[in-house]
Design a protein around this motif. Structure first.
Motif, PDB file in Angstrom:
ATOM      1  N   TRP A  98       5.607 -32.083   0.594  1.00  0.00           N
ATOM      2  CA  TRP A  98       6.269 -30.645   0.968  1.00  0.00           C
ATOM      3  C   TRP A  98       6.380 -30.486   2.366  1.00  0.00           C
ATOM      4  N   ALA A  99       5.704 -30.555   3.162  1.00  0.00           N
ATOM      5  CA  ALA A  99       6.129 -30.269   4.744  1.00  0.00           C
ATOM      6  C   ALA A  99       7.141 -30.937   5.065  1.00  0.00           C
ATOM      7  N   SER A 100       7.849 -32.119   4.775  1.00  0.00           N
ATOM      8  CA  SER A 100       9.059 -32.664   5.322  1.00  0.00           C
ATOM      9  C   SER A 100      10.121 -32.465   4.699  1.00  0.00           C
ATOM     10  N   ILE A 101      10.180 -31.823   3.464  1.00  0.00           N
ATOM     11  CA  ILE A 101      11.562 -31.601   2.814  1.00  0.00           C
ATOM     12  C   ILE A 101      12.619 -30.825   3.459  1.00  0.00           C
ATOM     13  N   TRP A 102      12.269 -29.852   4.049  1.00  0.00           N
ATOM     14  CA  TRP A 102      13.245 -29.020   4.904  1.00  0.00           C
ATOM     15  C   TRP A 102      14.012 -29.631   6.004  1.00  0.00           C
ATOM     16  N   LYS A 103      13.266 -30.640   6.736  1.00  0.00           N
ATOM     17  CA  LYS A 103      13.917 -31.280   7.763  1.00  0.00           C
ATOM     18  C   LYS A 103      14.604 -32.623   7.269  1.00  0.00           C
ATOM     19  N   LYS A 104      14.395 -33.282   6.275  1.00  0.00           N
ATOM     20  CA  LYS A 104      14.998 -34.399   5.597  1.00  0.00           C
ATOM     21  C   LYS A 104      16.030 -34.179   4.703  1.00  0.00           C
ATOM     22  N   ASP A 105      15.601 -33.231   3.894  1.00  0.00           N
ATOM     23  CA  ASP A 105      16.432 -33.278   2.835  1.00  0.00           C
ATOM     24  C   ASP A 105      17.190 -31.839   2.647  1.00  0.00           C
ATOM     25  N   HIS A 106      17.442 -31.480   3.690  1.00  0.00           N
ATOM     26  CA  HIS A 106      17.697 -29.682   3.507  1.00  0.00           C
ATOM     27  C   HIS A 106      19.158 -29.572   2.799  1.00  0.00           C
ATOM     28  N   SER A 107      19.998 -30.715   2.625  1.00  0.00           N
ATOM     29  CA  SER A 107      21.219 -30.458   2.008  1.00  0.00           C
ATOM     30  C   SER A 107      20.827 -30.359   0.477  1.00  0.00           C
ATOM     31  N   LYS A 108      19.979 -31.300   0.023  1.00  0.00           N
ATOM     32  CA  LYS A 108      19.375 -31.229  -1.213  1.00  0.00           C
ATOM     33  C   LYS A 108      18.780 -29.871  -1.603  1.00  0.00           C
ATOM     34  N   VAL A 109      17.972 -29.494  -0.764  1.00  0.00           N
ATOM     35  CA  VAL A 109      17.175 -27.964  -1.185  1.00  0.00           C
ATOM     36  C   VAL A 109      18.279 -26.950  -1.137  1.00  0.00           C
ATOM     37  N   ARG A 110      19.403 -26.879  -0.132  1.00  0.00           N
ATOM     38  CA  ARG A 110      20.080 -25.873   0.010  1.00  0.00           C
ATOM     39  C   ARG A 110      21.171 -25.880  -1.321  1.00  0.00           C
ATOM     40  N   GLU A 111      21.539 -27.132  -1.908  1.00  0.00           N
ATOM     41  CA  GLU A 111      22.297 -27.385  -2.893  1.00  0.00           C
ATOM     42  C   GLU A 111      21.655 -26.687  -4.059  1.00  0.00           C
ATOM     43  N   LEU A 112      20.425 -26.992  -4.356  1.00  0.00           N
ATOM     44  CA  LEU A 112      19.646 -26.655  -5.475  1.00  0.00           C
ATOM     45  C   LEU A 112      19.543 -25.242  -5.465  1.00  0.00           C
ATOM     46  N   ASN A 113      19.082 -24.643  -4.286  1.00  0.00           N
ATOM     47  CA  ASN A 113      18.897 -23.278  -4.053  1.00  0.00           C
ATOM     48  C   ASN A 113      20.233 -22.321  -4.197  1.00  0.00           C
ATOM     49  N   ASP A 114      21.288 -23.135  -3.877  1.00  0.00           N
ATOM     50  CA  ASP A 114      22.695 -22.419  -4.178  1.00  0.00           C
ATOM     51  C   ASP A 114      23.037 -22.314  -5.803  1.00  0.00           C
ATOM     52  N   ARG A 115      22.540 -23.223  -6.441  1.00  0.00           N
ATOM     53  CA  ARG A 115      22.919 -23.255  -7.912  1.00  0.00           C
ATOM     54  C   ARG A 115      21.677 -22.416  -8.639  1.00  0.00           C
TER      55      ARG A 115
END
Length: 198
Positions: A98-115
């Motif tokens: 949970w703590a490292s998602i934003w730093k390492k997988d920013h593009s995946k999180v952003r893409e999922l949130n955009d969807r």
């Protein structure tokens, strides 16, 4: 129309405590939306509610020659897409912690949130509801005859009401057309959630 400041001050909310409470709730919602890693949208429960509303609608149009199959199929596809996006969220959380998602997988999180964000917009139609084009959402809108009420599938419900009043074959064709419009919108939401349509 009648709930003006004077009415509110004398009868509705004398000390404006309800206003403060509602503002607090909306403030907490805004904070949650701003602070969550993933937008807290649950399209699986949305699909479940649509399924219930479609079942209720089925009772209203039974024996009228209206096919709700496109609507039920589109809701089924929405359920699959919602399950898939929930699984994607879990996979991202599990894979990186949970703590490292934003730093390492920013593009995946952003893409999922955009969807997730674009999915709600896919429920709208630029032509709006028939006779009330300013209402663009095909799933939820105020009732045509009750300003305080809200209904699921308002375009279909309005068309059913009109068809029941007119009692003509042409008016039931309008109901079928509205079913297809809503089905198309729900299919668009599924495509957006699956990342196939932006």
């Amino acid at each position: 129309m009648y709930d003006d400041f004077v009415w509110m001050e004398k009868f509705g909310d004398l000390l404006f405590q309800r206003h403060v409470a509602v503002a607090s709730v909306w403030g907490l919602v805004a904070l949650r939306l701003a602070d969550e890693e993933f937008l807290p949208f649950n399209y699986l429960s949305y699909a479940c509610e649509l399924q219930k509303s479609a079942k209720d609608l089925e009772d209203e149009v039974s024996g009228k020659g209206i096919s709700l199959n496109p609507l039920f199929k589109s809701i089924e596809e929405l359920t699959k897409a919602a399950t898939k996006i929930n699984d994607e969220k879990k996979a991202i959380n599990k894979a990186k912690g949970w703590a490292s998602i934003w730093k390492k997988d920013h593009s995946k999180v952003r893409e999922l949130n955009d969807r997730l964000m674009m999915a709600e917009r896919a429920f709208t139609d630029r032509d709006g509801l028939f006779g009330r084009t300013w209402y663009k959402h095909l799933i939820y809108a105020p009732s045509k005859h009750n300003n305080y009420g809200s209904r699921s599938f308002p375009g279909i419900q309005d068309a059913v009401e009109e068809a029941n009043n007119l009692k003509t074959a042409e008016s039931w064709l309008t109901v079928q057309h509205e079913v297809w419009r809503v089905s198309r919108a729900v299919n668009h939401v599924s495509l957006v959630l699956n990342g196939e349509l932006t």
